[in-house]
Motif scaffolding. Sequence first.
Motif, PDB file in Angstrom:
ATOM      1  N   TRP A  80       6.707  -6.139  -8.666  1.00  0.00           N
ATOM      2  CA  TRP A  80       7.415  -5.755  -7.439  1.00  0.00           C
ATOM      3  C   TRP A  80       7.303  -4.246  -7.214  1.00  0.00           C
ATOM      4  CZ3 TRP A  80      10.327  -8.734  -3.941  1.00  0.00           C
ATOM      5  CH2 TRP A  80      11.062  -8.006  -3.003  1.00  0.00           C
ATOM      6  N   TRP A  83       3.993  -3.175  -6.052  1.00  0.00           N
ATOM      7  CA  TRP A  83       3.861  -3.433  -4.619  1.00  0.00           C
ATOM      8  C   TRP A  83       4.507  -2.298  -3.827  1.00  0.00           C
ATOM      9  CZ3 TRP A  83       6.605  -3.828  -0.219  1.00  0.00           C
ATOM     10  CH2 TRP A  83       6.007  -4.483   0.872  1.00  0.00           C
ATOM     11  N   GLU A 199       0.115  -8.272   1.447  1.00  0.00           N
ATOM     12  CA  GLU A 199       0.705  -8.431   0.107  1.00  0.00           C
ATOM     13  C   GLU A 199      -0.362  -8.357  -0.950  1.00  0.00           C
ATOM     14  OE1 GLU A 199       4.346 -10.928  -0.459  1.00  0.00           O
ATOM     15  OE2 GLU A 199       3.436 -11.886   1.262  1.00  0.00           O
TER      16      GLU A 199
END
Length: 199
Positions: A80, A83, A199
Amino acid sequence: MDVPELLARACALVPGDARSDAGLSAGDVREYLRLTEWDSALGILGDFPDSPWQTVEFWSLLERAAGRMWLDREVAWCRWRGWEARHGVIRAELRLVPPDAAGGRRLPIPGEGRLRPMWAIGAPSPDAGLHVARVWVESAPEIPPGGHGVIRLAPLTPADWRHLEPGAPITMHEGRPVAGTATIVQVTAPPGHDGAEGE
């Protein structure tokens, strides 16, 4: 690379004056590595506040180390944060509609980025519709029905969210009625923020 080498490489990316939320430094990480306490070293490295020095490389090293230690939640967290290193950080205070009201959830919001609700974010244009973003609950495993907490958001289309500023209201939707209301508390643009999206 084995776990100690991965953690040592990540530690080498930490500035000398950086302190974790608990006040610990890269020197403390090196001491835990010397004592072969890898979990503690990983915990400190993942506990530094959001900062530009936390690059995709840094989080990738931690993700790989956590994976070799079979720490699934830490792997998900490092993925996460990697990202976010690419796309930016969006944090908000979320308050869910009570479960007995229209739109209210009867199940908790899981904390590890599995839920992908839609959000009304107010712009770039009033008729832009709803935008999908995954939710990570901070400092708790979940948000109970009707509860509240700080969340991090990972939008499907990050560029559409760049107009948001702290204090901006947004609403969460899982159907026609509003499921929750949120106030933005942090927006940090990614480095250069003109790269590829997604993503």
